[in-house]
Each structure stands twice: as C-alpha cells, then as structure tokens.
Motif scaffolding. Structure first.
Motif, PDB file in Angstrom:
ATOM      1  N   SER A  17       0.709  -1.138   0.022  1.00 20.53           N
ATOM      2  CA  SER A  17      -0.001   0.295  -0.046  1.00 20.53           C
ATOM      3  C   SER A  17       1.149   1.213  -0.040  1.00 20.53           C
ATOM      4  O   SER A  17       1.869   1.258   0.845  1.00 20.53           O
ATOM      5  N   GLU A  18       0.769   2.227  -0.849  1.00 19.08           N
ATOM      6  CA  GLU A  18       1.275   3.405  -0.886  1.00 19.08           C
ATOM      7  C   GLU A  18       0.602   4.325   0.280  1.00 19.08           C
ATOM      8  O   GLU A  18      -0.650   4.213   0.786  1.00 19.08           O
ATOM      9  N   ALA A  19       1.507   5.321   0.635  1.00 21.48           N
ATOM     10  CA  ALA A  19       0.844   6.231   1.709  1.00 21.48           C
ATOM     11  C   ALA A  19       0.984   7.625   1.148  1.00 21.48           C
ATOM     12  O   ALA A  19       1.988   7.924   0.599  1.00 21.48           O
ATOM     13  N   ASN A  26       1.345  19.456   2.000  1.00 17.71           N
ATOM     14  CA  ASN A  26       1.080  18.007   1.450  1.00 17.71           C
ATOM     15  C   ASN A  26      -0.177  17.768   1.827  1.00 17.71           C
ATOM     16  O   ASN A  26      -0.451  17.508   3.314  1.00 17.71           O
ATOM     17  N   LYS A  27      -1.193  17.600   1.131  1.00 15.44           N
ATOM     18  CA  LYS A  27      -2.749  17.212   1.671  1.00 15.44           C
ATOM     19  C   LYS A  27      -2.978  16.097   0.663  1.00 15.44           C
ATOM     20  O   LYS A  27      -4.106  16.149   0.011  1.00 15.44           O
ATOM     21  N   ASP A  28      -2.449  14.983   0.749  1.00 15.59           N
ATOM     22  CA  ASP A  28      -2.809  13.737   0.071  1.00 15.59           C
ATOM     23  C   ASP A  28      -3.800  13.009   0.782  1.00 15.59           C
ATOM     24  O   ASP A  28      -3.080  12.053   1.621  1.00 15.59           O
ATOM     25  N   LEU A  29      -4.894  12.896   0.819  1.00 16.04           N
ATOM     26  CA  LEU A  29      -5.737  11.808   1.321  1.00 16.04           C
ATOM     27  C   LEU A  29      -6.239  10.667   0.325  1.00 16.04           C
ATOM     28  O   LEU A  29      -7.305   9.988   0.612  1.00 16.04           O
ATOM     29  N   SER A  30      -5.582  10.670  -0.804  1.00 23.77           N
ATOM     30  CA  SER A  30      -6.264   9.677  -1.644  1.00 23.77           C
ATOM     31  C   SER A  30      -5.539   8.291  -1.535  1.00 23.77           C
ATOM     32  O   SER A  30      -6.147   7.349  -2.355  1.00 23.77           O
ATOM     33  N   LYS A  31      -4.598   7.838  -0.784  1.00 27.53           N
ATOM     34  CA  LYS A  31      -4.200   6.789  -0.489  1.00 27.53           C
ATOM     35  C   LYS A  31      -4.699   5.893   0.683  1.00 27.53           C
ATOM     36  O   LYS A  31      -5.441   6.459   1.130  1.00 27.53           O
ATOM     37  N   LYS A  32      -4.449   4.508   0.668  1.00 22.52           N
ATOM     38  CA  LYS A  32      -4.979   3.811   1.721  1.00 22.52           C
ATOM     39  C   LYS A  32      -4.470   3.947   3.122  1.00 22.52           C
ATOM     40  O   LYS A  32      -4.987   3.993   4.012  1.00 22.52           O
ATOM     41  N   ILE A  33      -3.286   4.599   3.197  1.00 22.18           N
ATOM     42  CA  ILE A  33      -2.622   4.990   4.213  1.00 22.18           C
ATOM     43  C   ILE A  33      -2.339   6.401   4.312  1.00 22.18           C
ATOM     44  O   ILE A  33      -1.616   6.836   3.258  1.00 22.18           O
ATOM     45  N   THR A  34      -2.635   7.150   5.274  1.00 22.16           N
ATOM     46  CA  THR A  34      -1.947   8.503   5.356  1.00 22.16           C
ATOM     47  C   THR A  34      -1.171   8.901   6.671  1.00 22.16           C
ATOM     48  O   THR A  34      -1.592   8.575   7.596  1.00 22.16           O
ATOM     49  N   HIS A  35      -0.232   9.543   6.336  1.00 25.88           N
ATOM     50  CA  HIS A  35       0.677  10.072   7.389  1.00 25.88           C
ATOM     51  C   HIS A  35       0.468  11.390   7.876  1.00 25.88           C
ATOM     52  O   HIS A  35       0.229  12.247   6.845  1.00 25.88           O
ATOM     53  N   ILE A  36       0.215  11.746   9.004  1.00 30.20           N
ATOM     54  CA  ILE A  36      -0.629  13.049   9.458  1.00 30.20           C
ATOM     55  C   ILE A  36      -0.194  13.255  10.883  1.00 30.20           C
ATOM     56  O   ILE A  36       0.215  12.498  11.716  1.00 30.20           O
ATOM     57  N   THR A  37       0.176  14.649  11.112  1.00 34.25           N
ATOM     58  CA  THR A  37       0.807  14.973  12.423  1.00 34.25           C
ATOM     59  C   THR A  37      -0.576  15.215  13.232  1.00 34.25           C
ATOM     60  O   THR A  37      -1.665  15.259  12.596  1.00 34.25           O
ATOM     61  N   TYR A  38      -0.374  15.263  14.517  1.00 33.53           N
ATOM     62  CA  TYR A  38      -1.574  15.371  15.486  1.00 33.53           C
ATOM     63  C   TYR A  38      -2.100  16.713  15.246  1.00 33.53           C
ATOM     64  O   TYR A  38      -3.367  16.764  15.289  1.00 33.53           O
ATOM     65  N   ILE A  39      -1.310  17.766  15.180  1.00 38.79           N
ATOM     66  CA  ILE A  39      -1.936  19.084  15.006  1.00 38.79           C
ATOM     67  C   ILE A  39      -2.859  19.146  13.491  1.00 38.79           C
ATOM     68  O   ILE A  39      -3.959  19.775  13.444  1.00 38.79           O
ATOM     69  N   SER A  40      -2.307  18.491  12.537  1.00 37.08           N
ATOM     70  CA  SER A  40      -3.213  18.335  11.054  1.00 37.08           C
ATOM     71  C   SER A  40      -4.285  17.646  11.447  1.00 37.08           C
ATOM     72  O   SER A  40      -5.547  17.765  10.963  1.00 37.08           O
TER      73      SER A  40
END
Length: 193
Positions: A17-19, A26-40
């Motif tokens: 799976s791509e992330a 960076n605002k990519d929510l199109s992948k199965k996995i998303t790396h996101i900070t707590y603030i974001s």
C-alpha cells in the motif's frame, strides 16, 4: 520493510500500500494509508476534511503526543481500531495512554529491548548547566518552543557540550538534540570550529 525468519538478510515488504502525507503543504488523502501530524489531524477533523467514522484503523505513533485535551477529544471520535505506540505510556498522572486506548497489548522495558538486541546499552551522564526554565511558558505539558530555544541557546552552555564531547567522547559518533533550528545551527558551527 521487515526481515524474513531465521535471521536472513533478505527483506520483504509488509504491505504494498502506498502512503499519502497530510500536513503543511502536503494534503494527499487519496491513498489507503495517510501519515498525518496530530496538529493536522485535529484541524482536518474539525474542518470536516476527515470524518473519523471513515477511518477503520488509527495508529498513534508517539501516542503520548495525543494526550493533550484537544487531541484526545479528536482521537476519541475515532470508533475503529486505535493502536498506540510510545516509550512514555504514563506521560503524567492525568495523561496516560491507557486512558485513550483502554487496553495494553504489549510492553517492553529498556532492559528487555537491550537484551533482545533492539537497542544498544546506554549510560546516562548528567551535565548540569544551571539554566533557568521558570520563565518559559508551558502549555498542555509542553514548553513554548521559541522561549525554550532562547533560554537554552546560550554560548557558554553550547560550548560546554562541545568540550564534554571533546574530553570524553571524541572517539565516538554522536548526535546533539537541540531546541530548534537556530540552536542546532549554532551548535553545529561550534562543533565544526
């Protein structure tokens, strides 16, 4: 990427799976996995960009970072599986990861990690520098980063770190934790000199 059984050096991927990344520009929510900070994460849930009901698995790396009141409130809106990883499960009396996750499924202390060869053996040496933190504002258990950098980025203190390294550890590789970019740049200059 994880090692295969029996100590083989061959590696295999855990998932194909791509992330995507969701923070700053960076605002990519199109992948199965998303790396996101707590603030974001807080911002994206608040503005409706992310619906907690649409996320079946929430993984909290450095999970103690989710224990502030606002972040905890947002994380509690996720009804799917929540997994938390931290080396600081009991951040303070009123901020414990189990209050957010409810069940501990695995724990390893430092001595066990050393015995398993996951981390190297450590030795702590305290070098006291008489820095006064009393003027630094604390919000939700965290120092104000700009104020902290001003208090610790002192020429004499920075030189003390260089001198300690030169006297006791110059035969070893090392890294220095700094309180911000300006502090890191100043310390790097001193080590180069």
């Amino acid at each position: 990427v994880f090692p295969t059984p029996e100590g083989s050096t061959e590696k295999k991927e855990f998932t194909d799976s791509e992330a995507g990344e969701y923070y700053e520009a960076n605002k990519d929510l199109s992948k199965k996995i998303t790396h996101i900070t707590y603030i974001s994460l807080v911002r994206a849930v608040k503005d409706g960009t992310i619906n907690p009901d649409d996320i079946p698995v929430l993984i909290l790396d450095e999970g103690h970072g989710a224990l502030g009141p606002e972040t905890r409130q947002i994380v509690n809106r996720f009804t799917g599986l929540r997994l938390g990883f931290t080396a600081t499960p009991e951040f303070s009396e009123d901020r414990k990861l189990l209050q957010l996750l409810k069940e501990e499924i695995f724990r390893m202390d430092v001595s066990e990690a050393i015995q398993e060869g996951l981390i190297c053996q450590t030795q702590a040496i305290h070098a006291f520098t008489n820095v006064d933190f009393s003027s630094v504002k604390v919000t939700e258990g965290k120092y104000d980063e700009e104020q902290l950098e001003t208090v610790v980025n002192i020429q004499g203190r920075n030189l003390a770190a260089v001198e300690l390294y030169e006297k006791k550890f110059s035969h070893l590789k090392a890294f220095v934790n700094c309180s911000g970019v300006a502090h890191a740049q100043k310390v790097a200059e001193l080590f180069k000199e």
